[in-house]
Design a protein around this motif. Structure first.
Motif, mmCIF file in Angstrom:
data_model
loop_
_atom_site.group_PDB
_atom_site.id
_atom_site.type_symbol
_atom_site.label_atom_id
_atom_site.label_comp_id
_atom_site.label_asym_id
_atom_site.label_seq_id
_atom_site.Cartn_x
_atom_site.Cartn_y
_atom_site.Cartn_z
ATOM 1 N N PRO A 72 0.833 -1.209 0.000
ATOM 2 C CA PRO A 72 0.000 0.000 0.000
ATOM 3 C C PRO A 72 0.863 1.253 0.000
ATOM 4 O O PRO A 72 2.020 1.245 0.446
ATOM 5 C CB PRO A 72 -0.784 -0.118 1.317
ATOM 6 C CG PRO A 72 -0.757 -1.574 1.652
ATOM 7 C CD PRO A 72 0.572 -2.073 1.164
ATOM 8 N N GLY A 73 0.307 2.346 -0.500
ATOM 9 C CA GLY A 73 0.992 3.628 -0.393
ATOM 10 C C GLY A 73 1.232 3.969 1.063
ATOM 11 O O GLY A 73 0.449 3.619 1.954
ATOM 12 N N PHE A 74 2.335 4.646 1.327
ATOM 13 C CA PHE A 74 2.688 4.990 2.701
ATOM 14 C C PHE A 74 1.861 6.178 3.190
ATOM 15 O O PHE A 74 1.428 7.036 2.409
ATOM 16 C CB PHE A 74 4.176 5.294 2.805
ATOM 17 C CG PHE A 74 5.055 4.147 2.388
ATOM 18 C CD1 PHE A 74 4.752 2.841 2.757
ATOM 19 C CD2 PHE A 74 6.188 4.365 1.618
ATOM 20 C CE1 PHE A 74 5.555 1.777 2.373
ATOM 21 C CE2 PHE A 74 7.000 3.313 1.226
ATOM 22 C CZ PHE A 74 6.683 2.013 1.599
ATOM 23 N N ILE A 75 1.676 6.234 4.506
ATOM 24 C CA ILE A 75 0.831 7.249 5.132
ATOM 25 C C ILE A 75 1.652 7.976 6.186
ATOM 26 O O ILE A 75 2.146 7.371 7.135
ATOM 27 C CB ILE A 75 -0.429 6.612 5.747
ATOM 28 C CG1 ILE A 75 -1.271 5.979 4.620
ATOM 29 C CG2 ILE A 75 -1.239 7.652 6.516
ATOM 30 C CD1 ILE A 75 -2.451 5.165 5.124
ATOM 31 N N ASP A 76 1.779 9.274 6.006
ATOM 32 C CA ASP A 76 2.567 10.130 6.899
ATOM 33 C C ASP A 76 1.601 10.908 7.778
ATOM 34 O O ASP A 76 0.865 11.772 7.292
ATOM 35 C CB ASP A 76 3.432 11.079 6.066
ATOM 36 C CG ASP A 76 4.464 11.838 6.886
ATOM 37 O OD1 ASP A 76 4.247 12.017 8.099
ATOM 38 O OD2 ASP A 76 5.476 12.261 6.307
ATOM 39 N N THR A 77 1.608 10.621 9.078
ATOM 40 C CA THR A 77 0.603 11.215 9.961
ATOM 41 C C THR A 77 1.041 12.521 10.621
ATOM 42 O O THR A 77 0.307 13.070 11.448
ATOM 43 C CB THR A 77 0.174 10.213 11.055
ATOM 44 O OG1 THR A 77 1.320 9.791 11.796
ATOM 45 C CG2 THR A 77 -0.496 8.998 10.439
ATOM 46 N N HIS A 78 2.222 13.039 10.227
ATOM 47 C CA HIS A 78 2.615 14.361 10.739
ATOM 48 C C HIS A 78 3.770 14.917 9.927
ATOM 49 O O HIS A 78 4.879 14.370 9.949
ATOM 50 C CB HIS A 78 3.011 14.294 12.218
ATOM 51 C CG HIS A 78 3.450 15.617 12.767
ATOM 52 N ND1 HIS A 78 2.595 16.695 12.875
ATOM 53 C CD2 HIS A 78 4.654 16.065 13.219
ATOM 54 C CE1 HIS A 78 3.240 17.736 13.384
ATOM 55 N NE2 HIS A 78 4.503 17.388 13.587
ATOM 56 N N GLY A 130 6.989 7.521 -2.082
ATOM 57 C CA GLY A 130 5.944 6.524 -1.921
ATOM 58 C C GLY A 130 4.841 6.884 -0.952
ATOM 59 O O GLY A 130 4.021 6.039 -0.597
ATOM 60 N N THR A 131 4.782 8.147 -0.525
ATOM 61 C CA THR A 131 3.745 8.584 0.411
ATOM 62 C C THR A 131 2.549 9.100 -0.369
ATOM 63 O O THR A 131 2.654 10.057 -1.134
ATOM 64 C CB THR A 131 4.274 9.676 1.344
ATOM 65 O OG1 THR A 131 5.361 9.136 2.108
ATOM 66 C CG2 THR A 131 3.193 10.168 2.290
ATOM 67 N N ALA A 359 3.487 2.171 8.907
ATOM 68 C CA ALA A 359 3.613 3.029 7.724
ATOM 69 C C ALA A 359 2.414 2.963 6.802
ATOM 70 O O ALA A 359 2.295 3.788 5.886
ATOM 71 C CB ALA A 359 4.866 2.637 6.945
ATOM 72 N N THR A 360 1.507 2.013 7.042
ATOM 73 C CA THR A 360 0.365 1.839 6.137
ATOM 74 C C THR A 360 -0.953 1.785 6.922
ATOM 75 O O THR A 360 -1.546 2.817 7.204
ATOM 76 C CB THR A 360 0.562 0.574 5.270
ATOM 77 O OG1 THR A 360 0.760 -0.573 6.117
ATOM 78 C CG2 THR A 360 1.755 0.743 4.338
ATOM 79 N N LYS A 372 -10.608 3.180 3.317
ATOM 80 C CA LYS A 372 -10.246 3.772 2.029
ATOM 81 C C LYS A 372 -8.807 3.478 1.613
ATOM 82 O O LYS A 372 -8.535 3.213 0.441
ATOM 83 C CB LYS A 372 -10.466 5.284 2.062
ATOM 84 C CG LYS A 372 -11.925 5.702 2.250
ATOM 85 C CD LYS A 372 -12.053 7.217 2.307
ATOM 86 C CE LYS A 372 -13.507 7.650 2.330
ATOM 87 N NZ LYS A 372 -14.230 7.165 3.522
ATOM 88 N N VAL A 373 -7.861 3.598 2.539
ATOM 89 C CA VAL A 373 -6.442 3.439 2.205
ATOM 90 C C VAL A 373 -5.752 2.634 3.312
ATOM 91 O O VAL A 373 -6.338 2.338 4.342
ATOM 92 C CB VAL A 373 -5.739 4.819 2.047
ATOM 93 C CG1 VAL A 373 -6.305 5.574 0.852
ATOM 94 C CG2 VAL A 373 -5.866 5.653 3.323
ATOM 95 N N GLY A 374 -4.495 2.276 3.070
ATOM 96 C CA GLY A 374 -3.708 1.588 4.087
ATOM 97 C C GLY A 374 -3.592 0.097 3.894
ATOM 98 O O GLY A 374 -2.735 -0.553 4.495
ATOM 99 N N THR A 375 -4.487 -0.483 3.067
ATOM 100 C CA THR A 375 -4.407 -1.897 2.714
ATOM 101 C C THR A 375 -4.619 -2.023 1.210
ATOM 102 O O THR A 375 -4.844 -1.034 0.509
ATOM 103 C CB THR A 375 -5.471 -2.751 3.436
ATOM 104 O OG1 THR A 375 -6.761 -2.464 2.871
ATOM 105 C CG2 THR A 375 -5.496 -2.478 4.927
ATOM 106 N N LEU A 376 -4.603 -3.264 0.745
ATOM 107 C CA LEU A 376 -4.922 -3.548 -0.661
ATOM 108 C C LEU A 376 -6.175 -4.410 -0.757
ATOM 109 O O LEU A 376 -6.379 -5.139 -1.723
ATOM 110 C CB LEU A 376 -3.735 -4.246 -1.336
ATOM 111 C CG LEU A 376 -2.423 -3.448 -1.346
ATOM 112 C CD1 LEU A 376 -1.285 -4.295 -1.887
ATOM 113 C CD2 LEU A 376 -2.562 -2.154 -2.136
#
Length: 438
Positions: A72-78, A130-131, A359-360, A372-376
């Motif tokens: 999955p695309g990476f997720i930056d929480t800050h 990749g974020t 990260a996901t 919506k996001v974070g998995t496939l």
């Protein structure tokens, strides 16, 4: 089959749950030879290629990836987009760093053209690393948020951002008032919140730079509009914590400052949370609030070591944050390398599968976006990245020695950086392709 259906054949890996809760083996799904099928912007199938290829044999557009891995695309929480230009600024801890580097840089964002230029560069860097989703600070200027959302909307990215609210203890050119901060935020909410893939976060910088009147106004905004986020800082630095104690003597702890102003909710994300007591962890859990773990900035600014085990003990949602520009890299792979070291320094281990989760899916849960996001998983948005096993000679050589999936994953997170990202996809569209070295 319609022309809008495409597929990617590759090794594929994603998180299903938190390893700290369900154990490592149940926490992920891996297909050594998998197929990811996307229709328009959504995932419609995921599984072993031998099972799915007969079903989707009529697809004309199948991309085969060798020596790579889809996640999955990476997720930056800050992260702070206006601080892009001061990354790697030398030699200060938090409070001096704000005064000497951050505030002067943020003062330039009254100029919409400047803000637009930085926003474009910032998004390029996120995608190159990749974020695909981030929770982003603007500045006190409305122009900074307009520029960020305009650039994000044009790329159809799922992004969250907000205008800084700050009415004291900052230069005159960076302060608003309780009323102007409220009104500016309200106008931005009405303009951008839940427009396409965008979301708004009410964003008081941190307790020392907002009066109780302003924090009250921030709480009012959260009551007036549905599904808003609240994004701020918490217990990053020991001097900061002492300052908060002196500014808010009637509050029992740092988190209580925000709690007394109705700023805790299941869409509240607090960056850092290093120096917390048990009561604060308990209250974060009770309200569904999340912490953004920011290892590179915590080390760079000498702030301290985040206690992931305490967050797990109290069931607090944790995402990963690069915290650029106090953080030293846009890459969540490099951020995970530093996270591993932070946990090591406390005599513990951070498994590669927990790192993948942070990260996901962990970031998605912190942001309440896991549907919506974070998995496939089928039905989620097609935000994913292709990691390149041969991105560098060292990475290629080291991975040739790997004997297991967890070893491969750990090497990617230890040696990987922006070069490791071969492609980044957002809503099914390729939004970054790494240029081959000439």
């Amino acid at each position: 089959m319609t022309l809008s259906i495409r597929a990617w054949r590759s090794a594929i890996l994603h998180s299903l749950d938190d390893p700290a809760v369900v154990g490592i083996e149940a926490s992920y799904q891996y297909f050594e030879d998998g197929l990811l099928v996307v229709e328009n912007d959504k995932i419609i199938a995921l599984g072993n290629s031998t099972d799915l290829l007969p079903i989707y044999k009529d697809i004309a557009d199948i991309t085969t990836i060798t020596n790579g891995l889809i996640t999955p695309g990476f997720i930056d929480t800050h992260i702070h987009y206006p601080q892009t230009g001061i990354i790697a600024s030398y030699g200060e801890q938090l409070l001096d760093w704000l005064n000497n580097y951050t505030f002067p840089a943020e003062g330039e964002f009254h100029d919409k053209a400047h803000a637009r230029s930085v926003a474009e560069f910032f998004l390029d860097e996120l995608l190159r690393n990749g974020t695909t989703t981030a929770l982003v600070f603007g500045t006190v200027h409305k122009e900074s948020v307009d520029a960020f959302f305009e650039a994000s909307e044009a790329r159809n990215l799922r992004m969250i951002g907000g205008k800084v609210m700050m009415d004291r203890h900052a230069p005159d050119f960076l302060v608003d008032t309780p009323e102007s901060g409220y009104q500016d935020s309200k106008e931005l909410i009405q303009k951008w919140h839940e427009k396409g893939r965008l979301h708004y976060a009410v964003t008081p910088r941190f307790a020392p730079t907002s009066t109780t009147e302003q924090l009250t106004k921030a709480g009012e905004l959260l009551q007036e509009f549905d599904n808003l986020y609240m994004h701020t800082h918490l217990s990053e630095n020991t001097q900061e914590c002492e300052w908060v104690k002196s500014l808010f003597p009637n509050c029992t702890n740092y988190l209580d400052v925000y709690d007394q102003h109705n700023l805790l909710s299941d869409r509240s994300v607090f960056a850092h949370g290093i120096h917390l007591c048990d009561d604060e962890y308990h209250r974060l859990n009770e309200t569904g609030s999340a912490i953004a773990f920011c290892p590179t900035s915590n080390l760079f600014l000498g702030s301290g070591l985040f206690r992931l085990n305490k967050a797990e003990e109290y069931g607090v949602n944790v995402g990963l944050g690069t915290d650029v520009g106090g953080g030293t890299s846009f890459s969540l792979l490099q951020t995970l390398s530093e996270a591993y070291k932070v946990i090591q320094l406390q005599g513990e281990k951070l498994s590669p599968f927990k790192s993948l989760y942070l990260a996901t899916l962990g970031g998605a849960r912190a942001l309440r976006l896991e549907d919506k996001v974070g998995t496939l998983l089928v039905g989620t948005e097609a935000d994913f990245v292709v990691l390149d096993y041969q991105a560098t000679p060292l990475l290629n050589y080291r991975l040739a020695q790997s004997k297991s999936l967890d070893e491969t994953l750990f090497v990617l997170m230890t040696l990987g950086d922006d070069r490791t990202i071969r492609q980044t996809y957002s809503a099914g569209k390729c939004v970054h392709t790494r240029e081959e070295e000439k």
